[in-house]
Design a protein around this motif. Structure first.
Motif, PDB file in Angstrom:
ATOM      1  N   VAL A 113       0.853  -1.196   0.000  1.00  0.00           N
ATOM      2  CA  VAL A 113       0.000   0.000   0.000  1.00  0.00           C
ATOM      3  C   VAL A 113       0.878   1.232   0.000  1.00  0.00           C
ATOM      4  CG1 VAL A 113      -1.564   1.381   1.417  1.00  0.00           C
ATOM      5  CG2 VAL A 113      -1.997  -1.054   1.107  1.00  0.00           C
ATOM      6  N   ASN A 114       0.676   2.108  -0.958  1.00  0.00           N
ATOM      7  CA  ASN A 114       1.343   3.397  -0.926  1.00  0.00           C
ATOM      8  C   ASN A 114       0.585   4.365  -1.840  1.00  0.00           C
ATOM      9  OD1 ASN A 114       3.480   5.462  -0.550  1.00  0.00           O
ATOM     10  ND2 ASN A 114       4.626   3.758   0.328  1.00  0.00           N
ATOM     11  N   ASP A 115       1.248   5.359  -2.352  1.00  0.00           N
ATOM     12  CA  ASP A 115       0.630   6.468  -3.071  1.00  0.00           C
ATOM     13  C   ASP A 115       0.655   6.188  -4.571  1.00  0.00           C
ATOM     14  OD1 ASP A 115      -0.387   8.969  -3.561  1.00  0.00           O
ATOM     15  OD2 ASP A 115       1.383  10.072  -2.917  1.00  0.00           O
ATOM     16  N   ASP A 116      -0.402   6.622  -5.280  1.00  0.00           N
ATOM     17  CA  ASP A 116      -0.450   6.458  -6.730  1.00  0.00           C
ATOM     18  C   ASP A 116       0.119   7.712  -7.383  1.00  0.00           C
ATOM     19  OD1 ASP A 116      -0.830   5.483  -9.207  1.00  0.00           O
ATOM     20  OD2 ASP A 116      -2.991   5.140  -9.011  1.00  0.00           O
ATOM     21  N   GLU A 117       1.441   7.838  -7.339  1.00  0.00           N
ATOM     22  CA  GLU A 117       2.095   9.042  -7.870  1.00  0.00           C
ATOM     23  C   GLU A 117       3.301   8.592  -8.682  1.00  0.00           C
ATOM     24  OE1 GLU A 117       4.250  12.081  -8.870  1.00  0.00           O
ATOM     25  OE2 GLU A 117       5.112  11.232  -7.024  1.00  0.00           O
ATOM     26  N   ARG A 118       3.333   8.994  -9.946  1.00  0.00           N
ATOM     27  CA  ARG A 118       4.308   8.493 -10.899  1.00  0.00           C
ATOM     28  C   ARG A 118       5.755   8.777 -10.492  1.00  0.00           C
ATOM     29  NH1 ARG A 118       4.305   8.002 -16.878  1.00  0.00           N
ATOM     30  NH2 ARG A 118       2.049   8.262 -16.772  1.00  0.00           N
ATOM     31  N   GLY A 119       5.992   9.974  -9.956  1.00  0.00           N
ATOM     32  CA  GLY A 119       7.346  10.328  -9.530  1.00  0.00           C
ATOM     33  C   GLY A 119       7.825   9.412  -8.420  1.00  0.00           C
ATOM     34  N   LEU A 120       6.935   9.126  -7.471  1.00  0.00           N
ATOM     35  CA  LEU A 120       7.274   8.241  -6.349  1.00  0.00           C
ATOM     36  C   LEU A 120       7.585   6.837  -6.853  1.00  0.00           C
ATOM     37  CD1 LEU A 120       7.462   8.014  -3.234  1.00  0.00           C
ATOM     38  CD2 LEU A 120       5.091   7.215  -3.269  1.00  0.00           C
ATOM     39  N   HIS A 121       6.808   6.369  -7.834  1.00  0.00           N
ATOM     40  CA  HIS A 121       7.055   5.017  -8.353  1.00  0.00           C
ATOM     41  C   HIS A 121       8.431   4.938  -9.008  1.00  0.00           C
ATOM     42  CE1 HIS A 121       2.457   4.060  -8.414  1.00  0.00           C
ATOM     43  NE2 HIS A 121       2.893   4.428  -7.237  1.00  0.00           N
ATOM     44  N   GLY A 122       8.831   5.999  -9.685  1.00  0.00           N
ATOM     45  CA  GLY A 122      10.188   6.051 -10.230  1.00  0.00           C
ATOM     46  C   GLY A 122      11.229   6.014  -9.114  1.00  0.00           C
ATOM     47  N   ASP A 123      10.969   6.752  -8.038  1.00  0.00           N
ATOM     48  CA  ASP A 123      11.882   6.721  -6.881  1.00  0.00           C
ATOM     49  C   ASP A 123      11.991   5.300  -6.324  1.00  0.00           C
ATOM     50  OD1 ASP A 123      12.333   9.518  -6.979  1.00  0.00           O
ATOM     51  OD2 ASP A 123      10.610   9.931  -5.678  1.00  0.00           O
ATOM     52  N   PHE A 124      10.838   4.634  -6.205  1.00  0.00           N
ATOM     53  CA  PHE A 124      10.827   3.249  -5.699  1.00  0.00           C
ATOM     54  C   PHE A 124      11.710   2.361  -6.577  1.00  0.00           C
ATOM     55  CE2 PHE A 124       6.307   3.269  -3.575  1.00  0.00           C
ATOM     56  CZ  PHE A 124       6.809   4.001  -2.516  1.00  0.00           C
ATOM     57  N   LYS A 125      11.536   2.472  -7.891  1.00  0.00           N
ATOM     58  CA  LYS A 125      12.297   1.602  -8.810  1.00  0.00           C
ATOM     59  C   LYS A 125      13.795   1.859  -8.708  1.00  0.00           C
ATOM     60  CE  LYS A 125       8.640   1.157 -12.180  1.00  0.00           C
ATOM     61  NZ  LYS A 125       8.173   1.526 -13.526  1.00  0.00           N
ATOM     62  N   ARG A 126      14.172   3.146  -8.717  1.00  0.00           N
ATOM     63  CA  ARG A 126      15.608   3.463  -8.636  1.00  0.00           C
ATOM     64  C   ARG A 126      16.195   3.031  -7.295  1.00  0.00           C
ATOM     65  NH1 ARG A 126      13.588   7.509 -11.842  1.00  0.00           N
ATOM     66  NH2 ARG A 126      12.937   8.644  -9.985  1.00  0.00           N
ATOM     67  N   PHE A 127      15.432   3.221  -6.224  1.00  0.00           N
ATOM     68  CA  PHE A 127      15.888   2.833  -4.888  1.00  0.00           C
ATOM     69  C   PHE A 127      16.142   1.324  -4.828  1.00  0.00           C
ATOM     70  CE2 PHE A 127      14.689   1.194  -0.679  1.00  0.00           C
ATOM     71  CZ  PHE A 127      15.609   1.860   0.118  1.00  0.00           C
ATOM     72  N   LEU A 128      15.179   0.542  -5.307  1.00  0.00           N
ATOM     73  CA  LEU A 128      15.323  -0.919  -5.261  1.00  0.00           C
ATOM     74  C   LEU A 128      16.445  -1.392  -6.177  1.00  0.00           C
ATOM     75  CD1 LEU A 128      11.565  -2.005  -5.146  1.00  0.00           C
ATOM     76  CD2 LEU A 128      13.248  -2.230  -3.308  1.00  0.00           C
ATOM     77  N   GLU A 129      16.591  -0.730  -7.322  1.00  0.00           N
ATOM     78  CA  GLU A 129      17.641  -1.153  -8.255  1.00  0.00           C
ATOM     79  C   GLU A 129      19.027  -0.880  -7.682  1.00  0.00           C
ATOM     80  OE1 GLU A 129      16.515  -2.858 -10.720  1.00  0.00           O
ATOM     81  OE2 GLU A 129      18.562  -3.385 -11.304  1.00  0.00           O
ATOM     82  N   LYS A 130      19.137   0.204  -6.941  1.00  0.00           N
ATOM     83  CA  LYS A 130      20.420   0.532  -6.319  1.00  0.00           C
ATOM     84  C   LYS A 130      20.765  -0.482  -5.221  1.00  0.00           C
ATOM     85  CE  LYS A 130      22.620   4.346  -3.894  1.00  0.00           C
ATOM     86  NZ  LYS A 130      22.313   5.601  -3.166  1.00  0.00           N
ATOM     87  N   LEU A 131      19.758  -0.841  -4.422  1.00  0.00           N
ATOM     88  CA  LEU A 131      20.003  -1.779  -3.311  1.00  0.00           C
ATOM     89  C   LEU A 131      20.192  -3.209  -3.797  1.00  0.00           C
ATOM     90  CD1 LEU A 131      17.672  -1.063  -0.260  1.00  0.00           C
ATOM     91  CD2 LEU A 131      20.127  -0.745  -0.449  1.00  0.00           C
ATOM     92  N   CYS A 132      19.422  -3.621  -4.797  1.00  0.00           N
ATOM     93  CA  CYS A 132      19.404  -5.018  -5.264  1.00  0.00           C
ATOM     94  C   CYS A 132      19.501  -4.996  -6.788  1.00  0.00           C
ATOM     95  CB  CYS A 132      18.097  -5.717  -4.904  1.00  0.00           C
ATOM     96  SG  CYS A 132      17.337  -5.271  -3.343  1.00  0.00           S
ATOM     97  N   PRO A 133      20.685  -4.703  -7.324  1.00  0.00           N
ATOM     98  CA  PRO A 133      20.789  -4.527  -8.778  1.00  0.00           C
ATOM     99  C   PRO A 133      20.584  -5.832  -9.562  1.00  0.00           C
ATOM    100  CG  PRO A 133      22.919  -4.118  -7.682  1.00  0.00           C
ATOM    101  CD  PRO A 133      21.949  -4.459  -6.611  1.00  0.00           C
ATOM    102  N   HIS A 134      19.897  -5.705 -10.681  1.00  0.00           N
ATOM    103  CA  HIS A 134      19.719  -6.848 -11.583  1.00  0.00           C
ATOM    104  C   HIS A 134      21.057  -7.239 -12.225  1.00  0.00           C
ATOM    105  CE1 HIS A 134      17.813  -9.545 -14.364  1.00  0.00           C
ATOM    106  NE2 HIS A 134      18.267  -8.883 -15.393  1.00  0.00           N
ATOM    107  N   GLU A 135      21.814  -6.244 -12.657  1.00  0.00           N
ATOM    108  CA  GLU A 135      23.097  -6.466 -13.336  1.00  0.00           C
ATOM    109  C   GLU A 135      24.260  -6.148 -12.411  1.00  0.00           C
ATOM    110  OE1 GLU A 135      23.349  -7.575 -16.357  1.00  0.00           O
ATOM    111  OE2 GLU A 135      21.469  -7.089 -17.389  1.00  0.00           O
ATOM    112  N   PRO A 136      25.370  -6.835 -12.455  1.00  0.00           N
ATOM    113  CA  PRO A 136      25.555  -8.046 -13.249  1.00  0.00           C
ATOM    114  C   PRO A 136      24.849  -9.240 -12.592  1.00  0.00           C
ATOM    115  CG  PRO A 136      27.511  -7.615 -11.920  1.00  0.00           C
ATOM    116  CD  PRO A 136      26.572  -6.466 -11.689  1.00  0.00           C
ATOM    117  N   THR A 137      24.157 -10.036 -13.377  1.00  0.00           N
ATOM    118  CA  THR A 137      23.389 -11.159 -12.816  1.00  0.00           C
ATOM    119  C   THR A 137      24.300 -12.178 -12.122  1.00  0.00           C
ATOM    120  OG1 THR A 137      23.444 -12.272 -14.959  1.00  0.00           O
ATOM    121  CG2 THR A 137      21.500 -10.938 -14.496  1.00  0.00           C
ATOM    122  N   SER A 138      25.577 -12.158 -12.479  1.00  0.00           N
ATOM    123  CA  SER A 138      26.512 -13.126 -11.881  1.00  0.00           C
ATOM    124  C   SER A 138      26.845 -12.819 -10.427  1.00  0.00           C
ATOM    125  CB  SER A 138      27.813 -13.148 -12.687  1.00  0.00           C
ATOM    126  OG  SER A 138      28.414 -11.850 -12.630  1.00  0.00           O
TER     127      SER A 138
END
Lengths: 139, 139, 139
Positions: C52-77
């Protein structure tokens, strides 16, 4: 089957802080008359958390520093949510990490918590009135 | 309406580890006789988690390294909670990130889990006896 | 006592994204006929979240960048889970941080949410059909 609903009002004088709401949840449970069931306790705001942990001042400081390091408030321009005119993007993120809600068991009319479990309200964007919902379901 | 309560005892030989408790939760559910409802599974200790993820050894190693990097045990002096004489501040933090509890649906007498969902006990401060609570509500 | 179960199907065209599923959960609740109780909404897959959180596009971008920084997809190895032939270890970790499930109160036949609370499906390994479970318990 019985259900019961109560709102708890919170107003913290600072932007961030933790409040032990276990006594208030216990009073709501006593009012409900439910002896066996489940008790949901959730923040009704998306910049606050409800969670269970220890009531120890040093730990709460560790929590605050840890969250601030991971999701810093400053500079507010680092978060795109703040382009809307808000300055609380960090609070939305902190709440994601600490969670929205706790579901506690109710056994023999009491919150069925472990010896050190205490229920906290975690405020990440305070200085205003906000609500916590307690919903009891059982018999 | 029926309710049922059972404690599962855990004792891990190491400080940190993950245990698949799905079979024990399924047995508790079978004992309860509940066919439709909700099943709460929560750690009763604040340095442990209950969560749902995959039963894959490589992933569990990734989880441990990830949590250790974010919330390192050493040096213990970095956390103010450890000024109390404890050395487990990191375990309180790890549990915050992985969560306290799981609520699973009960459908036709079974845990209503997706194909890869397994329930885990996550220990972050082990080598002692700790408990998990299973509370079932339904009919 | 009444219970009701419904699966919501998700298929995101990209690997990662957030979908506001509040209207679908409200429709499921209306179908259930339950007026007072609890509503569990959980991802049935272990590389996705419900939160549950806010339906705001800027925040969703923040969420994605935050998670990608903490748990990066690349390098998959970098993740041992990916030694199994998978490439989605990061998605399992992102889901751990954002959580599996939401439990919402039901009051007078409605989801009892705060003014800005919206329920989201968080996809971290998309481009395929996945499910969310809605289970309603009450009367």
């Amino acid at each position: 089957m019985k259900t019961f609903r109560k709102e708890l009002w919170m107003e913290l004088p600072r932007r961030r802080g933790f409040v032990n709401i276990t006594p208030q949840v216990e009073r709501a449970l006593a009012e409900s008359g439910v002896r066996e069931g489940l008790c949901l306790v959730n923040a009704m705001h998306i910049t606050a958390s409800v969670f269970v942990n220890d009531d120890e001042r040093g730990l709460h400081g560790d929590f605050k520093r840890f969250l601030e390091k991971l999701c810093p408030h400053e500079p507010t321009s680092q978060w795109r949510h703040n382009d809307t005119g808000e300055d609380n993007a960090d609070a939305h993120l902190k709440r994601q990490l600490f969670g929205r809600e706790v579901v506690a068991a109710i056994t023999e009319g009491k919150l069925d918590l472990g010896p050190w479990e205490q229920i906290f309200y975690g405020e990440f964007d305070g200085k205003r009135r906000k609500r916590v919902l307690v919903k009891v379901l059982g018999e």
